[in-house]
Design a protein around this motif. Structure first.
Motif, short mmCIF file in Angstrom:
data_model
loop_
_atom_site.label_atom_id
_atom_site.label_comp_id
_atom_site.label_asym_id
_atom_site.label_seq_id
_atom_site.Cartn_x
_atom_site.Cartn_y
_atom_site.Cartn_z
N MET A 1 0.85 -1.20 0.00
CA MET A 1 0.00 0.00 0.00
C MET A 1 0.89 1.25 0.00
N PRO A 2 0.69 2.20 -0.95
CA PRO A 2 1.54 3.39 -1.01
C PRO A 2 1.42 4.23 0.24
N VAL A 3 2.56 4.81 0.66
CA VAL A 3 2.57 5.68 1.83
C VAL A 3 2.11 7.08 1.41
N HIS A 4 1.28 7.70 2.23
CA HIS A 4 0.83 9.06 1.97
C HIS A 4 0.74 9.82 3.28
N HIS A 5 1.25 11.05 3.28
CA HIS A 5 1.16 11.93 4.44
C HIS A 5 0.50 13.23 4.02
N ASP A 6 -0.39 13.72 4.85
CA ASP A 6 -0.97 15.04 4.58
C ASP A 6 0.06 16.14 4.80
N ALA A 7 0.97 15.92 5.73
CA ALA A 7 2.01 16.91 5.99
C ALA A 7 3.23 16.24 6.61
N PHE A 8 4.38 16.87 6.42
CA PHE A 8 5.66 16.42 6.96
C PHE A 8 6.14 17.50 7.93
N ILE A 9 6.34 17.14 9.19
CA ILE A 9 6.83 18.11 10.17
C ILE A 9 8.35 18.10 10.15
N SER A 10 8.93 19.24 9.77
CA SER A 10 10.38 19.43 9.76
C SER A 10 10.73 20.28 10.97
N TYR A 11 11.52 19.72 11.89
CA TYR A 11 11.76 20.43 13.16
C TYR A 11 13.10 20.04 13.76
N SER A 12 13.57 20.85 14.68
CA SER A 12 14.77 20.56 15.44
C SER A 12 14.39 19.81 16.69
N HIS A 13 14.95 18.62 16.88
CA HIS A 13 14.64 17.83 18.07
C HIS A 13 15.04 18.58 19.34
N THR A 14 16.17 19.26 19.27
CA THR A 14 16.66 19.97 20.46
C THR A 14 15.73 21.12 20.82
N ALA A 15 15.28 21.87 19.83
CA ALA A 15 14.46 23.05 20.10
C ALA A 15 13.00 22.70 20.37
N ASP A 16 12.44 21.77 19.59
CA ASP A 16 10.99 21.53 19.65
C ASP A 16 10.64 20.07 19.86
N GLY A 17 11.47 19.38 20.66
CA GLY A 17 11.22 17.97 20.93
C GLY A 17 9.93 17.71 21.68
N ALA A 18 9.40 18.72 22.38
CA ALA A 18 8.12 18.57 23.09
C ALA A 18 6.98 19.21 22.32
N LEU A 19 7.23 20.35 21.68
CA LEU A 19 6.16 21.08 21.00
C LEU A 19 5.71 20.39 19.72
N ALA A 20 6.65 19.85 18.95
CA ALA A 20 6.28 19.21 17.67
C ALA A 20 5.35 18.01 17.88
N PRO A 21 5.62 17.11 18.84
CA PRO A 21 4.67 16.01 19.07
C PRO A 21 3.28 16.50 19.49
N ALA A 22 3.23 17.54 20.33
CA ALA A 22 1.93 18.06 20.76
C ALA A 22 1.17 18.63 19.57
N PHE A 23 1.88 19.31 18.67
CA PHE A 23 1.23 19.88 17.50
C PHE A 23 0.77 18.78 16.55
N GLN A 24 1.56 17.74 16.43
CA GLN A 24 1.16 16.60 15.60
C GLN A 24 -0.14 15.99 16.12
N ARG A 25 -0.21 15.77 17.44
CA ARG A 25 -1.43 15.21 18.02
C ARG A 25 -2.62 16.13 17.76
N GLY A 26 -2.41 17.43 17.89
CA GLY A 26 -3.50 18.37 17.65
C GLY A 26 -4.01 18.30 16.23
N LEU A 27 -3.11 18.24 15.25
CA LEU A 27 -3.52 18.15 13.84
C LEU A 27 -4.27 16.85 13.57
N GLU A 28 -3.84 15.77 14.20
CA GLU A 28 -4.45 14.47 13.94
C GLU A 28 -5.79 14.30 14.66
#
Length: 245
Positions: A1-28
């Motif tokens: 089955m082909p992989v498809h993503h609505d969006a790709f989060i490009s982020y710095s783990h050091t800077a946004d290691g907590a914020l990026a996962p929270a934002f991902q959950r919010g979008l989903e």
């Protein structure tokens, strides 16, 4: 089955290691249809990237499968070699109109006369973006959120930011998306309440049936004991009659 993503989060783990996962959950989770795992498929390397000896080809495959690139901009992001490579790939292979910026630290300054970022004062973006945007991008400012723990859609400011990013991803207005999320939330609550009511009714029926079964068992035991007592009386009377004969 082909992989498809609505969006790709490009982020710095050091800077946004907590914020990026929270934002991902919010979008989903925003306006998520009932009984579906997520409303959108958002790629983030720590949740979706499998172990591979060739890291960059794996990242490229997920970039190629994504409709949008979400850049979590800050000075550490601007200085990251990997983050820069992701932006460079997107600019070479996709349209900059499909790139959204979430500012988490530092500054973004637009020079209207040059129709480009003011790179002397812009500290949050890699300079590979120079000359790629014809107009000032409308970015989401989340600099306030980096020090806010436990962010979710229940937080008004965070919810507003998620709605502003999710709306173009889904091709709807923020107002319509916000309304759809509220309607879905009401449906979910109604479904939960109905389910709880059904469980309560079923539990009540089970308790009633258990009580009926217990009472029937008690009556049956009483009748058995009475029958046993009558049998013993009858046997005693027969024994006496035989003795008299």
């Amino acid at each position: 089955m082909p992989v498809h993503h609505d969006a790709f989060i490009s982020y710095s783990h050091t800077a946004d290691g907590a914020l990026a996962p929270a934002f991902q959950r919010g979008l989903e989770q925003l306006a998520k249809p009932l009984l579906r795992l997520r409303a959108q498929k958002i790629f983030r390397d720590q949740t979706d990237l499998t172990a591979s000896p060739a890291l960059w080809p794996g990242i490229v495959s997920h970039l190629a499968a994504s409709d949008w690139l979400l850049v979590f901009a800050n000075p550490l992001y601007a200085g990251s070699r990997w983050c820069r490579k992701e932006v460079e790939w997107w600019l070479a292979e996709r349209s900059p109109e499909r790139l959204l910026i979430v500012l988490t630290d530092g500054d973004i300054v637009w020079d209207e006369a040059r129709r480009d970022f003011d790179w002397a004062r812009t500290t949050a973006l890699p300079d590979c973006l120079a000359g790629h945007l014809a107009d000032e991008p409308l970015y989401v400012d989340l600099r306030w959120a980096r020090e806010t723990p436990g962010l979710s859609l229940a937080h008004g400011g965070f919810r507003e930011a998620v709605v502003r990013v999710a709306a173009p991803l889904r091709g709807v207005s923020p107002t319509d998306l916000d309304g759809a999320d509220l309607r879905q939330l009401r449906r979910t609550r109604l479904f939960v309440r109905s389910g709880v009511g059904a469980i309560c009714v079923a539990a009540g029926m089970a308790v009633w049936q258990a009580r009926v079964a217990t009472e029937e068992a008690r009556i049956a035991e009483t009748q058995r004991q009475q029958a046993e007592a009558q049998r013993r009386i009858a046997e005693s009377e027969r024994a006496q009659a035989e003795a008299q004969r």
